[in-house]
Motif scaffolding. Structure first.
Motif, PDB file in Angstrom:
ATOM      1  N   MET A   1       0.539 -11.355   2.986  1.00 34.22           N
ATOM      2  CA  MET A   1      -0.112 -11.312   1.648  1.00 34.22           C
ATOM      3  C   MET A   1       1.192 -10.921   0.033  1.00 34.22           C
ATOM      4  SD  MET A   1      -2.844  -7.412   0.707  1.00 34.22           S
ATOM      5  CE  MET A   1      -1.021  -6.235   1.488  1.00 34.22           C
ATOM      6  N   LEU A   2       1.884  -9.930   0.299  1.00 33.44           N
ATOM      7  CA  LEU A   2       2.754  -9.830  -0.643  1.00 33.44           C
ATOM      8  C   LEU A   2       3.452 -10.986  -0.838  1.00 33.44           C
ATOM      9  CD1 LEU A   2       4.007  -6.566   0.552  1.00 33.44           C
ATOM     10  CD2 LEU A   2       2.072  -6.478  -1.524  1.00 33.44           C
TER      11      LEU A   2
ATOM     12  N   TYR B   1      -5.896   0.322  -0.679  1.00 33.30           N
ATOM     13  CA  TYR B   1      -5.456  -0.460   0.491  1.00 33.30           C
ATOM     14  C   TYR B   1      -5.654  -0.369   1.454  1.00 33.30           C
ATOM     15  CZ  TYR B   1      -4.365  -4.731   3.069  1.00 33.30           C
ATOM     16  OH  TYR B   1      -4.632  -5.774   3.660  1.00 33.30           O
ATOM     17  N   TYR B   2      -6.497  -0.558   2.063  1.00 32.08           N
ATOM     18  CA  TYR B   2      -6.399   0.003   3.816  1.00 32.08           C
ATOM     19  C   TYR B   2      -5.781  -0.549   4.582  1.00 32.08           C
ATOM     20  CZ  TYR B   2      -7.518   2.648   8.433  1.00 32.08           C
ATOM     21  OH  TYR B   2      -7.681   3.985   8.608  1.00 32.08           O
ATOM     22  N   GLN B   3      -4.643  -0.993   5.249  1.00 32.41           N
ATOM     23  CA  GLN B   3      -4.650  -1.386   6.501  1.00 32.41           C
ATOM     24  C   GLN B   3      -4.821  -0.880   7.629  1.00 32.41           C
ATOM     25  OE1 GLN B   3      -0.038  -1.696   5.434  1.00 32.41           O
ATOM     26  NE2 GLN B   3      -0.110  -4.255   5.906  1.00 32.41           N
ATOM     27  N   ALA B   4      -5.545  -1.914   8.161  1.00 34.25           N
ATOM     28  CA  ALA B   4      -5.424  -1.691   9.567  1.00 34.25           C
ATOM     29  C   ALA B   4      -5.021  -2.219  10.867  1.00 34.25           C
ATOM     30  CB  ALA B   4      -7.309  -2.510   9.801  1.00 34.25           C
ATOM     31  N   GLY B   5      -4.563  -1.201  12.267  1.00 38.03           N
ATOM     32  CA  GLY B   5      -3.912  -1.256  12.837  1.00 38.03           C
ATOM     33  C   GLY B   5      -4.288  -1.356  14.488  1.00 38.03           C
ATOM     34  N   LEU B   6      -3.931  -0.389  15.184  1.00 40.35           N
ATOM     35  CA  LEU B   6      -3.982  -0.437  16.811  1.00 40.35           C
ATOM     36  C   LEU B   6      -4.284   1.330  16.190  1.00 40.35           C
ATOM     37  CD1 LEU B   6      -4.391  -0.724  19.209  1.00 40.35           C
ATOM     38  CD2 LEU B   6      -2.007  -0.927  19.865  1.00 40.35           C
ATOM     39  N   ALA B   7      -3.248   2.040  15.704  1.00 40.77           N
ATOM     40  CA  ALA B   7      -3.180   2.602  16.741  1.00 40.77           C
ATOM     41  C   ALA B   7      -3.786   3.836  14.257  1.00 40.77           C
ATOM     42  CB  ALA B   7      -1.660   3.407  15.964  1.00 40.77           C
TER      43      ALA B   7
ATOM     44  N   LEU C   1       2.115   3.419   2.831  1.00 42.54           N
ATOM     45  CA  LEU C   1       1.518   3.754   1.387  1.00 42.54           C
ATOM     46  C   LEU C   1       2.137   2.859   0.633  1.00 42.54           C
ATOM     47  CD1 LEU C   1       2.083   7.973   1.728  1.00 42.54           C
ATOM     48  CD2 LEU C   1       0.026   6.618   1.543  1.00 42.54           C
ATOM     49  N   THR C   2       3.210   2.412   0.717  1.00 45.36           N
ATOM     50  CA  THR C   2       3.701   0.851   0.615  1.00 45.36           C
ATOM     51  C   THR C   2       2.916  -0.395   0.189  1.00 45.36           C
ATOM     52  OG1 THR C   2       5.774   1.947   1.095  1.00 45.36           O
ATOM     53  CG2 THR C   2       5.966   0.054  -0.631  1.00 45.36           C
ATOM     54  N   VAL C   3       2.873  -0.516   0.826  1.00 47.30           N
ATOM     55  CA  VAL C   3       1.334  -1.623   0.950  1.00 47.30           C
ATOM     56  C   VAL C   3       0.106  -1.346   0.157  1.00 47.30           C
ATOM     57  CG1 VAL C   3       0.488  -3.534   1.681  1.00 47.30           C
ATOM     58  CG2 VAL C   3       2.300  -2.617   2.853  1.00 47.30           C
ATOM     59  N   GLY C   4      -0.315  -0.349   0.309  1.00 47.76           N
ATOM     60  CA  GLY C   4      -1.213  -0.110  -0.587  1.00 47.76           C
ATOM     61  C   GLY C   4      -0.777   0.067  -1.762  1.00 47.76           C
ATOM     62  N   ALA C   5      -0.001   0.571  -2.309  1.00 46.34           N
ATOM     63  CA  ALA C   5       0.611   0.614  -3.853  1.00 46.34           C
ATOM     64  C   ALA C   5       0.922  -0.572  -4.674  1.00 46.34           C
ATOM     65  CB  ALA C   5       1.963   1.954  -3.660  1.00 46.34           C
ATOM     66  N   LEU C   6       1.669  -1.557  -3.385  1.00 45.94           N
ATOM     67  CA  LEU C   6       1.468  -2.862  -4.055  1.00 45.94           C
ATOM     68  C   LEU C   6       0.631  -3.740  -3.737  1.00 45.94           C
ATOM     69  CD1 LEU C   6       5.499  -3.209  -2.335  1.00 45.94           C
ATOM     70  CD2 LEU C   6       4.643  -2.378  -4.840  1.00 45.94           C
ATOM     71  N   ALA C   7      -0.465  -3.255  -3.295  1.00 44.92           N
ATOM     72  CA  ALA C   7      -1.750  -4.666  -2.606  1.00 44.92           C
ATOM     73  C   ALA C   7      -2.545  -4.226  -4.300  1.00 44.92           C
ATOM     74  CB  ALA C   7      -2.526  -4.333  -1.711  1.00 44.92           C
ATOM     75  N   ASP C   8      -3.205  -5.440  -4.828  1.00 49.76           N
ATOM     76  CA  ASP C   8      -4.247  -5.667  -5.074  1.00 49.76           C
ATOM     77  C   ASP C   8      -5.643  -5.176  -4.614  1.00 49.76           C
ATOM     78  OD1 ASP C   8      -2.538  -6.293  -7.257  1.00 49.76           O
ATOM     79  OD2 ASP C   8      -2.023  -8.871  -6.796  1.00 49.76           O
ATOM     80  N   LYS C   9      -5.813  -5.905  -3.531  1.00 48.89           N
ATOM     81  CA  LYS C   9      -7.016  -5.323  -2.985  1.00 48.89           C
ATOM     82  C   LYS C   9      -7.130  -4.202  -3.101  1.00 48.89           C
ATOM     83  CE  LYS C   9      -6.040  -9.450  -0.017  1.00 48.89           C
ATOM     84  NZ  LYS C   9      -5.945  -9.484   1.794  1.00 48.89           N
ATOM     85  N   SER C  10      -8.973  -3.754  -3.357  1.00 49.48           N
ATOM     86  CA  SER C  10      -9.087  -2.664  -2.743  1.00 49.48           C
ATOM     87  C   SER C  10     -10.595  -2.716  -1.828  1.00 49.48           C
ATOM     88  CB  SER C  10      -9.250  -1.918  -3.938  1.00 49.48           C
ATOM     89  OG  SER C  10     -10.200  -2.257  -4.784  1.00 49.48           O
TER      90      SER C  10
END
Length: 193
Positions: free
Chosen positions: A191-192, A141-147, A126-135
């Motif tokens: 990214m940040l 912004y959705y960060q993919a991951g293993l889980a 959620l923090t990365v989503g709030a700080l990211a410029d991407k969508s």
């Protein structure tokens, strides 16, 4: 990982369900609430010793979670709907973990570790989503991951169905989430910075 890479295989079914419900007047938020109510019952069912019903409720709620997003994208996504979606997803997961904990208190320590890892993962997400410029196609912004959510559902299902291996599946889930936190932190640093 599955949400990111396998979604294309189930997307036609999701889109068909979304179109059908939207045609009948259902809004994305209404589908979100129904999915939430069904998914939240999974914890109660596992506690009551009905793991198969619990697993069905969990997966139906997950399907409706995908359908509500499709309806939102077909109509008009709302920030309120995004908030409900993220909040209700966590409540469904917590209901399952709490139901398992009350049914199998001997696994409480492992379930607490798992819950802690989920909190860490969501904090980064959620923090990365709030700080990211991407969508992307989502409203954040959705960060993919293993889980991701599908892997979580698979492991929660295994935890509910095979209680003799509950601690093993719980710890596997815990380590997968920690790995995902690491992936997301590395991505965030790149990214940040």
């Amino acid at each position: 990982m599955l949400d990111t890479h396998a979604r294309k295989y189930v997307e036609p079914v999701i889109q068909k369900a979304a179109k059908s419900l939207a045609k009948r007047g259902w809004t994305a938020n209404q589908v979100t609430v129904v999915g939430f109510m069904i998914g939240s019952s999974a914890g109660l069912f596992v506690y009551l010793g009905q793991p198969y019903i619990a697993v069905m409720a969990l997966w139906l709620s997950g399907f409706l979670d995908a359908v509500d997003g499709a309806i939102a994208r077909q109509t008009k996504p709302s920030l309120w709907g995004t908030l409900l979606d993220i909040l209700f997803d966590r409540v469904v997961e917590l209901s399952v973990i709490i139901g398992i904990a009350f049914r199998f208190p001997e696994a409480m320590w492992a379930l607490l570790l798992l819950t802690s890892a989920i909190v860490l993962s969501m904090t980064v997400f959620l923090t990365v989503g709030a700080l990211a410029d991407k969508s992307g196609v989502k409203s954040f912004y959705y960060q993919a991951g293993l889980a991701e959510r599908s892997e979580g559902f698979i492991l929660l299902s295994l935890m509910m169905l095979f209680h003799s291996q509950l601690i093993i599946f719980t710890l596997l889930f815990f380590f997968m989430i920690l790995f995902t936190v690491t992936q997301r932190m590395i991505d965030a640093k790149r990214m940040l910075s």
